[in-house]
Design a protein around this motif. Sequence first.
Motif, PDB file in Angstrom:
ATOM      1  N   ASP A  78       0.829  -1.208   0.000  1.00 20.07           N
ATOM      2  CA  ASP A  78       0.000   0.000   0.000  1.00 20.07           C
ATOM      3  C   ASP A  78       0.862   1.257   0.000  1.00 20.07           C
ATOM      4  N   LEU A  79       1.921   1.246   0.797  1.00 15.96           N
ATOM      5  CA  LEU A  79       2.787   2.423   0.893  1.00 15.96           C
ATOM      6  C   LEU A  79       3.602   2.616  -0.381  1.00 15.96           C
ATOM      7  N   GLN A  80       3.994   1.542  -1.009  1.00 15.70           N
ATOM      8  CA  GLN A  80       4.703   1.670  -2.289  1.00 15.70           C
ATOM      9  C   GLN A  80       3.789   2.269  -3.354  1.00 15.70           C
ATOM     10  N   HIS A  81       2.546   1.822  -3.378  1.00 19.57           N
ATOM     11  CA  HIS A  81       1.595   2.376  -4.349  1.00 19.57           C
ATOM     12  C   HIS A  81       1.388   3.869  -4.104  1.00 19.57           C
ATOM     13  N   LEU A  82       1.243   4.239  -2.843  1.00 25.36           N
ATOM     14  CA  LEU A  82       1.062   5.656  -2.498  1.00 25.36           C
ATOM     15  C   LEU A  82       2.310   6.453  -2.879  1.00 25.36           C
ATOM     16  N   PHE A  83       3.471   5.904  -2.598  1.00 25.56           N
ATOM     17  CA  PHE A  83       4.722   6.592  -2.927  1.00 25.56           C
ATOM     18  C   PHE A  83       4.834   6.827  -4.428  1.00 25.56           C
ATOM     19  N   THR A  84       4.547   5.805  -5.206  1.00 26.97           N
ATOM     20  CA  THR A  84       4.621   5.942  -6.668  1.00 26.97           C
ATOM     21  C   THR A  84       3.670   7.032  -7.159  1.00 26.97           C
ATOM     22  N   GLU A  85       2.475   7.027  -6.623  1.00 25.71           N
ATOM     23  CA  GLU A  85       1.439   7.965  -7.059  1.00 25.71           C
ATOM     24  C   GLU A  85       1.769   9.405  -6.669  1.00 25.71           C
ATOM     25  N   GLN A  86       2.182   9.610  -5.427  1.00 23.48           N
ATOM     26  CA  GLN A  86       2.399  10.963  -4.917  1.00 23.48           C
ATOM     27  C   GLN A  86       3.769  11.532  -5.280  1.00 23.48           C
ATOM     28  N   ALA A  87       4.784  10.696  -5.270  1.00 23.93           N
ATOM     29  CA  ALA A  87       6.135  11.191  -5.531  1.00 23.93           C
ATOM     30  C   ALA A  87       6.370  11.461  -7.009  1.00 23.93           C
ATOM     31  N   ASP A  88       5.541  10.911  -7.857  1.00 22.99           N
ATOM     32  CA  ASP A  88       5.734  11.093  -9.303  1.00 22.99           C
ATOM     33  C   ASP A  88       5.587  12.554  -9.716  1.00 22.99           C
ATOM     34  N   ARG A  89       4.827  13.331  -8.960  1.00 24.59           N
ATOM     35  CA  ARG A  89       4.659  14.755  -9.306  1.00 24.59           C
ATOM     36  C   ARG A  89       5.851  15.589  -8.827  1.00 24.59           C
ATOM     37  N   LEU A  90       6.733  14.962  -8.018  1.00 24.33           N
ATOM     38  CA  LEU A  90       7.855  15.689  -7.433  1.00 24.33           C
ATOM     39  C   LEU A  90       9.208  15.267  -8.000  1.00 24.33           C
ATOM     40  N   PHE A  91       9.349  13.980  -8.358  1.00 23.40           N
ATOM     41  CA  PHE A  91      10.629  13.448  -8.806  1.00 23.40           C
ATOM     42  C   PHE A  91      10.538  12.964 -10.245  1.00 23.40           C
ATOM     43  N   ALA A 132      19.307  16.940  -8.228  1.00 23.62           N
ATOM     44  CA  ALA A 132      19.459  15.740  -9.057  1.00 23.62           C
ATOM     45  C   ALA A 132      18.133  15.063  -9.378  1.00 23.62           C
ATOM     46  N   HIS A 133      17.107  15.217  -8.507  1.00 20.57           N
ATOM     47  CA  HIS A 133      15.915  14.379  -8.654  1.00 20.57           C
ATOM     48  C   HIS A 133      14.600  15.132  -8.834  1.00 20.57           C
ATOM     49  N   ALA A 134      14.544  16.418  -8.503  1.00 23.58           N
ATOM     50  CA  ALA A 134      13.264  17.132  -8.569  1.00 23.58           C
ATOM     51  C   ALA A 134      12.836  17.369 -10.008  1.00 23.58           C
ATOM     52  N   ARG A 135      11.531  17.262 -10.266  1.00 23.75           N
ATOM     53  CA  ARG A 135      10.983  17.527 -11.611  1.00 23.75           C
ATOM     54  C   ARG A 135      11.115  18.997 -11.987  1.00 23.75           C
ATOM     55  N   ARG A 136      11.104  19.841 -10.955  1.00 28.41           N
ATOM     56  CA  ARG A 136      11.127  21.286 -11.172  1.00 28.41           C
ATOM     57  C   ARG A 136      11.669  21.916  -9.901  1.00 28.41           C
ATOM     58  N   SER A 137      11.740  23.223  -9.891  1.00 26.43           N
ATOM     59  CA  SER A 137      12.121  23.910  -8.661  1.00 26.43           C
ATOM     60  C   SER A 137      10.970  23.784  -7.669  1.00 26.43           C
ATOM     61  N   LEU A 138      11.228  23.110  -6.545  1.00 28.57           N
ATOM     62  CA  LEU A 138      10.157  22.793  -5.603  1.00 28.57           C
ATOM     63  C   LEU A 138      10.038  23.871  -4.530  1.00 28.57           C
ATOM     64  N   SER A 139       8.801  24.198  -4.178  1.00 32.66           N
ATOM     65  CA  SER A 139       8.549  25.098  -3.061  1.00 32.66           C
ATOM     66  C   SER A 139       8.923  24.395  -1.755  1.00 32.66           C
ATOM     67  N   LEU A 140       8.988  25.166  -0.671  1.00 31.01           N
ATOM     68  CA  LEU A 140       9.268  24.564   0.632  1.00 31.01           C
ATOM     69  C   LEU A 140       8.203  23.532   0.991  1.00 31.01           C
ATOM     70  N   GLN A 141       6.974  23.814   0.635  1.00 31.39           N
ATOM     71  CA  GLN A 141       5.887  22.880   0.928  1.00 31.39           C
ATOM     72  C   GLN A 141       6.065  21.580   0.155  1.00 31.39           C
ATOM     73  N   ASP A 142       6.442  21.692  -1.117  1.00 27.45           N
ATOM     74  CA  ASP A 142       6.658  20.488  -1.927  1.00 27.45           C
ATOM     75  C   ASP A 142       7.892  19.721  -1.456  1.00 27.45           C
ATOM     76  N   ARG A 143       8.920  20.441  -1.040  1.00 23.81           N
ATOM     77  CA  ARG A 143      10.112  19.755  -0.511  1.00 23.81           C
ATOM     78  C   ARG A 143       9.755  18.976   0.763  1.00 23.81           C
ATOM     79  N   ALA A 144       8.945  19.597   1.604  1.00 21.73           N
ATOM     80  CA  ALA A 144       8.529  18.904   2.822  1.00 21.73           C
ATOM     81  C   ALA A 144       7.729  17.653   2.480  1.00 21.73           C
ATOM     82  N   ALA A 145       6.839  17.774   1.482  1.00 20.20           N
ATOM     83  CA  ALA A 145       6.056  16.608   1.060  1.00 20.20           C
ATOM     84  C   ALA A 145       6.972  15.506   0.534  1.00 20.20           C
ATOM     85  N   ALA A 146       7.976  15.897  -0.252  1.00 23.71           N
ATOM     86  CA  ALA A 146       8.911  14.912  -0.815  1.00 23.71           C
ATOM     87  C   ALA A 146       9.663  14.183   0.302  1.00 23.71           C
ATOM     88  N   LEU A 147      10.142  14.938   1.284  1.00 23.21           N
ATOM     89  CA  LEU A 147      10.900  14.320   2.376  1.00 23.21           C
ATOM     90  C   LEU A 147      10.002  13.440   3.244  1.00 23.21           C
TER      91      LEU A 147
END
Length: 827
Positions: free
Chosen positions: A360-373, A401-416
């Motif tokens: 379940d967590l891998q599926h969530l990671f793939t879905e959510q992290a794809d917009r960031l990495f 090295a990995h971000a799709r774009r320049s990430l906001s602080l909020q997006d960086r927090a979500a990624a971490l």
Amino acid sequence: MSTPSTVSLIVHGHFYQPPRENPWTDEVEQQPSAAPHHDWNQRITAECYAPNGWARLLDHEGRIVKLVNNYAGISFDVGPTLFRWLERKAPETVRRIIEGDRDSVARCGGHGNALAHPYVHAILPLADSKDRATLVKWGIVEFRSRFGREPEGMWLPETGVDLATLELLSDYGIRYTVLAPWQATRVRPLGEEQWHELGSDWIDPSRPYTCRLPHGGTIDLFFYDAALSRAIAFDGLLQGADRLADRLVEVSHSSPSRLHILCTDGESYGHHSKFGERALAVLLAKETAPKELAVTNFGAYLASAPPTHEVVIRDGSAWSCAHGLGRWKEDCGCSTGGQPGWRQRWRVPFREAINGLRDDLQHLFTEQADRLFTDVWAARDDYIALILDRSNPSVEKFFGAHARRSLSLQDRAAALQLLEMQRHALLMQSSDGWFFSDISDIEAAQNLKHAARALELASAFVTVSLEAKFLARLQTAKSNISSERDGRRIWEVRVGTARVDLAHPVALYAMRSLVENLPEPYHVHSFDLHRLSLEHFPLINGTMIVGGIEVSSSLTMERKEFGFVLKWLDADGMSGCLFPWGGEEDLKRWLEAFEGQVKGLSLPGYSQATPISLKMLSPEERREILMALYRGWDVFRKRYDELAARTQGLLRAFFDEGLSPPEALRAPAEFTVTRNLEESLRQWLSDGGTDLYRSLLMLADEVKRLDLPQQEHLQDLLSRAFGMRVRRLCECPDLDGLRGVQEVVDLADRMGYAMDRPESVALMYELLTHDVPPLIERVLQAESRDECNLVSAVLRLGERFGFSTGRLRQRLRPIEERLAADPGLWP
């Protein structure tokens, strides 16, 4: 290359402890069962990890003739999660481990003693392919960061193995691993077609083998000598300095094998067998071993004797389960501890619950992290760089090295947060959770805590409850203990009390601020706190503080701002509340509302307020806060000082008559002496002074007379002072410097504190082996009485630490005799 003519010996230690950190604070909490130490990591470090760095080689009189770095002699691996704790809490031991590997690289033709280890102690054949790859890659990167070289070999947790795992190791450049002798099914010489089926027999462990992999590659395999390895634990080979060396000498003479491999838990050497590291030191120093027995490591042996045979492994097997991998997934009959009649049927639903949550967590990671990495799995694989170094440059490099774009602080927090979710999803698969007898054991509970932290991080990204699904599976994992019921009950009782939110460090900050001025910024556990506002208001018989704090997680960048009002009254105790920060004016309104509330009024409309309570803290933190308040109570100190002064004659009379005084009579003296000793010791270590030192000696006598319990922090102060003064003496050897060292040792003796910690003994050893010999040569040339006296005094100090100084004294004797015989050289 030809097989070596000597008998080669490889001793491998697998050093590992289950993760013990609270997943929310990233700190190991106090474990009373490890007393007198803070926790089991600390205790095992004191008994094993540190002593193996400075193992004592003793003469027949029990005096130290040499300190041996066992890590320079044996093959070893250190579980990365344990290494991470050691790096923070025992850096000198880590330095010694790394030095040991470096020494072995130089001695063994570029082949080091250290093997890599997957980042989490998970059974790799039971992990899915993505997790398996990440664990291996993280382990390799972690190894490279520690040892500054690429690993040749990797130790597999529990030697759990299948062909897919071996292929993965080979793909990542791992040349060899080590297995148990029953993990092979057939063998044949290279180039021959006929296989020899082993059946119930074990493979010959006296040579390396090549294993062909499904996709065309190969990996080399070693198999350890099970009988010799078992003798370490069950035949008492470590109970006596010479028994291990003598047995191996005997084996080398009686066996035709040219290679013997011993593999055990590294904790055998000192923790499971007291002073076991000394038996290992005797072997490594070759004091009793013949020259034809050569201690080496796996990489060096492979370079001199490549495999001449190939092997087929038993797919899905391990060294600690007779049923393949059953111990970590089913009720196979293997367990440790427990009571008669206990079963491990809980393992199946527990494994299913963890695996289901992982998916379940891998599926969530793939879905959510794809917009960031750009590549979510490449980002997860590279997250080890941030685990090892969370500095701002490291974070910038990672996102660059990995971000799709320049990430906001909020997006960086979500990624971490997503990456931390995955780290805990890996930690919840640690093999320890299934190894023992019941799901209520602390190891299974630790896995559940990591699962809880992963679910908490996931909750910010999903609307459905993954936790409900997980707990439904967990409820079918029935405990052998009726009061524990099942996995869900254990979750509710054990996991809930471990949770820590962002309010926790703020409450701790506020309580500490009652009695001390905290630095800005302030770091506690894995949280960074920045002061927005802070005011102290002295009260009659108490104090009140009002302030605001911005708190953020250094792991996930989760961030929140709090205001707080906190009052301490000596008669009434603590009261206060936390609330959302709204600026200085809002803070004043909260203060007015709080003052009204404590007079019996309610807080109007402030439903978001959280009462501050000691219950918000861990038991250890509660004690720390209460002890700080107790130490800061000046009236209490004054009254006890007065009582101690008035009753000292009566107390002395009890002692003089050999009678035990009543506790009420002892208490004021104990309080006063303990406090004065600590304050005077800190002042003396800072400022020095003969008068203060004399006062300390008198206080030390009082401590002994009152039979006061030893304080760990005083031992630490003395050890640090000893270290500083010895280093100063090494830089500038003179009688004044030596006197400073002797004063610390004399004071410790007077207080009954032992100065034989490994680091302190190592400093004396360095002084005796590196600094004294050239000083003796200088004395012989200059015939200086002062320097001769200095050397003699250093040797006497070394003898107080248990060192044999006979050789050094023999070298010094000619000049001592000459100085004694020639009146012209007398002072």
